[in-house]
Design a protein around this motif. Sequence first.
Motif, short mmCIF file in Angstrom:
data_model
loop_
_atom_site.label_atom_id
_atom_site.label_comp_id
_atom_site.label_asym_id
_atom_site.label_seq_id
_atom_site.Cartn_x
_atom_site.Cartn_y
_atom_site.Cartn_z
N TYR A 238 0.08 8.40 2.17
CA TYR A 238 -0.24 7.09 2.77
C TYR A 238 -1.17 6.25 1.92
N GLU A 239 -1.72 6.80 0.85
CA GLU A 239 -2.69 6.05 0.07
C GLU A 239 -2.06 4.76 -0.48
N GLY A 240 -2.66 3.61 -0.13
CA GLY A 240 -2.20 2.32 -0.65
C GLY A 240 -0.82 1.89 -0.16
N ILE A 241 -0.38 2.45 0.97
CA ILE A 241 0.99 2.18 1.44
C ILE A 241 1.19 0.74 1.91
N LEU A 242 0.10 0.13 2.42
CA LEU A 242 0.19 -1.23 2.96
C LEU A 242 -0.76 -2.17 2.21
N LEU A 243 -0.21 -3.28 1.72
CA LEU A 243 -1.04 -4.24 0.99
C LEU A 243 -0.97 -5.62 1.66
N GLY A 244 -2.14 -6.21 1.88
CA GLY A 244 -2.21 -7.55 2.44
C GLY A 244 -2.79 -8.52 1.44
N MET A 245 -2.36 -9.78 1.51
CA MET A 245 -2.96 -10.85 0.69
C MET A 245 -3.20 -12.04 1.59
N GLY A 246 -4.36 -12.68 1.42
CA GLY A 246 -4.62 -13.83 2.28
C GLY A 246 -5.93 -14.50 1.98
N MET B 118 -6.37 1.83 12.93
CA MET B 118 -5.36 2.59 13.68
C MET B 118 -4.91 3.82 12.88
N LEU B 119 -4.81 3.67 11.56
CA LEU B 119 -4.32 4.77 10.72
C LEU B 119 -5.37 5.86 10.49
N GLN B 120 -6.64 5.44 10.41
CA GLN B 120 -7.75 6.39 10.20
C GLN B 120 -7.56 7.23 8.92
N ILE B 121 -6.90 6.65 7.91
CA ILE B 121 -6.74 7.34 6.61
C ILE B 121 -7.39 6.44 5.57
N PRO B 122 -8.58 6.80 5.05
CA PRO B 122 -9.26 5.93 4.08
C PRO B 122 -8.34 5.56 2.92
N GLY B 123 -8.33 4.27 2.57
CA GLY B 123 -7.54 3.81 1.42
C GLY B 123 -6.06 3.66 1.68
N ALA B 124 -5.63 3.79 2.95
CA ALA B 124 -4.20 3.61 3.26
C ALA B 124 -3.79 2.16 3.04
N PHE C 150 1.02 -3.01 15.03
CA PHE C 150 2.46 -2.90 14.75
C PHE C 150 2.68 -2.25 13.37
N LEU C 151 1.99 -2.79 12.36
CA LEU C 151 2.17 -2.29 10.99
C LEU C 151 1.71 -0.83 10.84
N SER C 152 0.69 -0.44 11.62
CA SER C 152 0.17 0.93 11.50
C SER C 152 1.25 1.96 11.85
N GLN C 153 2.16 1.58 12.74
CA GLN C 153 3.25 2.49 13.11
C GLN C 153 4.46 2.30 12.19
N LEU C 154 4.67 1.04 11.78
CA LEU C 154 5.80 0.74 10.90
C LEU C 154 5.72 1.54 9.60
N VAL C 155 4.50 1.62 9.03
CA VAL C 155 4.36 2.34 7.76
C VAL C 155 4.57 3.85 7.95
N GLN C 156 4.51 4.30 9.21
CA GLN C 156 4.79 5.71 9.51
C GLN C 156 6.26 5.89 9.92
N GLU C 157 7.03 4.80 9.76
CA GLU C 157 8.47 4.80 10.06
C GLU C 157 8.77 5.14 11.52
N LYS C 158 7.89 4.69 12.40
CA LYS C 158 8.10 4.90 13.85
C LYS C 158 9.09 3.85 14.36
N PRO C 159 9.78 4.14 15.49
CA PRO C 159 10.72 3.16 16.04
C PRO C 159 10.00 1.89 16.52
N ILE C 160 10.78 0.81 16.63
CA ILE C 160 10.22 -0.51 16.95
C ILE C 160 9.44 -0.49 18.28
N GLU C 161 9.90 0.32 19.25
CA GLU C 161 9.20 0.42 20.55
C GLU C 161 7.75 0.86 20.33
#
Length: 341
Positions: A3-11, A74-80, A302-313
Amino acid sequence: MAYEGILLGMGNPLLDISAVVDDEFLKKYDVKLNNAILAEDKHLPMYDEMSKKYNVEYIAGGATQNSIRVAQWMLQIPGATGYMGSIGKDKFGEEMKKSSMASGINVHYYEDESAPTGTCAVCVVGGERSLIANLSAANCYKTEHLKRPENWALVEKAKYFYIAGFFLTVSPESIQLVAEHAAAKNKIFSMNLSAPFICEFFRDAQEKALPYMDYVFGNETEARTFAKVHGWETDNVEEIALKISQWPKASGTHKRITVITQGADPVVVAEDGKVKLFPVVLLPKEMLVDTNGAGDAFVGGFLSQLVQEKPIEDCVRAGCYAANVIIQRSGCTYPEKPDFN
């Protein structure tokens, strides 16, 4: 899965200056509730007046940064998660760095020498909020920063990208670089409609990025403005969500999914030519503190579950959970650990 660096935001990183104000104050500065605008000259004195007149809180904010902070929590994984944007070389910039690093995000800020760190006045009346953003340094983000090897490495590493529409006002070319990378490498690229003024006045930049968006987030007001701007003769949110999901795509690897929140009304999800509605957990009025950051928190959850490939629900449920936590607190803040299962 790593999960390290799996999600990147820019803004646009902004320090929120948040306070409960009164109608008089809103009237004085010509501010409407439940709106998000860029500061004009007439608004500039309000930041100072707020900190003198009201009990203000300073919270590291900005739409994308809020969502990334919530996803990280939500992920509780440092550096995710990672985040890029522009701050000033000043006290507020230092506050921002401290706050983001403490929350476990791998931040790579561009530090601008010439402008102060951006601020956002968060005016709360009766639990509803209005945002007036003075971008300052946030407006100075340069594509060169993104292209530096140590920063582009974050792009290479990430599998999911999230950028709020507000960044279209600052660096559409950075958005395009990341969007094209995502399409070429079969990664997931998502954006937010963010505000009615983005749909109206930054339509060209938004339309250029839209074919690359695998997920489009927004609320009902933004969706209706988007429809109006494009001459769609409807203000039915389900219909609009469907039409956005069917907008042509730059890559056929992923279908587009549109996710529209409607406050206390059900979340609208459009995919594969169908619409699903997900009811939200209603909060008793007396437990509502302020709605600032609710939409950002929804996306983060939403994204915290998406990166774990969880279903949309599960993604929607996590989004609603996070928004629910945030609106019971002042600003986009949260307890130490989530109790989402």
